[in-house]
Write a protein that holds these residues in place. Structure first.
Motif, PDB file in Angstrom:
ATOM      1  N   GLN A 123      44.091  35.616  37.507  1.00 47.84           N
ATOM      2  CA  GLN A 123      44.624  37.079  37.020  1.00 47.84           C
ATOM      3  C   GLN A 123      43.826  37.823  37.784  1.00 47.84           C
ATOM      4  O   GLN A 123      44.419  38.986  38.606  1.00 47.84           O
ATOM      5  N   GLN A 127      45.240  41.220  40.332  1.00 42.20           N
ATOM      6  CA  GLN A 127      45.003  41.979  39.532  1.00 42.20           C
ATOM      7  C   GLN A 127      44.037  43.278  41.300  1.00 42.20           C
ATOM      8  O   GLN A 127      44.261  44.862  40.550  1.00 42.20           O
ATOM      9  N   LEU A 283      50.316  32.228  37.652  1.00 40.90           N
ATOM     10  CA  LEU A 283      50.135  32.874  36.275  1.00 40.90           C
ATOM     11  C   LEU A 283      50.815  32.887  35.630  1.00 40.90           C
ATOM     12  O   LEU A 283      50.743  32.433  34.190  1.00 40.90           O
TER      13      LEU A 283
END
Length: 385
Positions: A123, A127, A283
């Protein structure tokens, strides 16, 4: 004018790094890394504090301050900058956040916690839009020459991550046969890759019989050999733990040979790198769709192509690994692992060891803290006299 000065400064820094690399006394005393002395082989960007990736993440349960202390020290001794990702206790992962296909499975608390910690690392990569990041478990270990080793690995890996037409269908090549003109643009390890699996406790050479049962994804059979690598232990020491069988590498290749190849049935995630494209794929697959086993087993299946659906223009994953691994699990004196290690978790109350790693940073930690030079470090897997 300012732009010209910046360009000139960049050129000066580049050549200073190359000069220091080739003049390094550590490198000059190690004939196993002679490939770096060929023009075009060195990748100075791997000499930085994150090994040529944008970040090095270390997964660590906050209560394991002992492991954080040790990793902080060995990273500093290796001139590495690490960023912590808090480990997750499985009891703190509610069932409602798990992927749908896990609901009728018996997933252990340990697997839930490990899964969530690795998803949190992915993540972060997405991000922050990182081109790549390196993920370490907090008991991983490596050789004091890791930056030189990774420069050789990077050259070999580019045969898979940005292949050229003249090597795509070759079964085996020595690293000295690879072109040095195919310079990478995105990362020093190449541009088209998902996972670089650098620390594991077992892998296999891809073969026709082990190709994933998906017509859309076939593992490349190419092997890139690195012969006469003095950082590779003698064949008798090529095993994941003292009670394991000898690796097939020891039987198939001459002593001190390292081999880079596509990942096949790889297990354990002591250390692996993920690209931005790889992080997004992983993911999606494992944060949202799939949780059926331990994270390393799922990642191994993914690299083998078991989750490739074969519709549209979908391409199978590009996962590259190396034998013996460049990072390994460290077994401290009398200190059991938090994870289930090969052989049920090897513990020797009298001796600490790290499989596959000759000049271990952890084994030599006290000496390095005291300022002992390269020649005074302990080779835990010395060659027979």
């Amino acid at each position: 004018m300012l732009l010209g000065h910046r360009y000139l400064a960049f050129i000066v820094v580049f050549f200073v790094l190359v000069f220091l690399l080739f003049r390094s006394p550590r490198l000059q005393t190690d004939a196993g890394l002679q490939y770096l002395r060929r023009p075009g082989m060195a990748s100075p960007e791997i000499l930085n504090t994150t090994l040529g990736f944008q970040k090095i993440f270390v997964l660590n349960l906050p209560e394991r301050t002992d492991r954080r202390d040790a990793m902080t020290l060995v990273a500093a001794l290796s001139k590495l900058d690490v960023t912590w990702i808090d480990g997750i206790d499985g009891k703190d992962v509610p069932d409602r956040v798990l992927p749908g296909d896990s609901w009728d499975k018996k997933i252990s608390k340990g697997n839930k916690g490990s899964w969530r910690a690795h998803m949190n690392a992915l993540q972060r990569i997405i991000q922050d839009n990182m081109t790549s990041a390196f993920i370490l478990e907090d008991d991983a270990d490596w050789d004091v020459r890791i930056k030189q080793q990774l420069q050789v690995f990077a050259q070999a890996a580019r045969a898979f991550t940005q292949p050229t037409s003249d090597i795509e269908h070759r079964p085996e090549l020595s690293i000295s046969q690879l072109s040095t003109n195919n310079r990478p643009r995105i990362t020093p390890y190449g541009g088209n890759w998902d996972v670089l699996w650098l620390g594991h406790c077992g892998t296999e050479f891809p073969a026709d019989s082990t190709i994933a049962p998906k017509p859309s994804h076939k593992l490349p059979l190419l092997r890139v050999t690195i012969p006469n690598d003095a950082t590779v232990p003698d064949p008798r020491h090529l095993k994941a733990h003292p009670f394991a069988l000898q690796d097939s590498l020891a039987k198939e290749y001459p002593p001190h040979t390292r081999v880079v190849h596509a990942s096949s049935k790889t297990t354990c995630t002591q250390a692996y790198a993920v690209s931005q494209q790889g992080a997004r794929k992983l993911l999606y697959q494992f944060g949202l769709k799939t949780l059926t086993a331990g994270w390393d087993l799922m990642l191994g299946d993914w690299c083998d192509g078991l989750y490739t659906h074969g519709h549209g223009q979908e391409k199978g994953p590009v996962c590259v690994t190396v034998q013996p691994p460049l990072f390994s699990h460290h077994y401290g004196k009398g200190a059991a692992s938090d994870i289930t290690a090969p052989g049920g978790g090897f513990v020797n109350k009298e001796k600490e060891i790290t499989p596959y790693i000759r000049l271990s940073v952890r084994v030599n930690m006290e000496r390095m803290v005291q300022g002992v030079e390269m020649e005074g470090l302990v080779d835990q897997w010395e060659d027979p006299v």
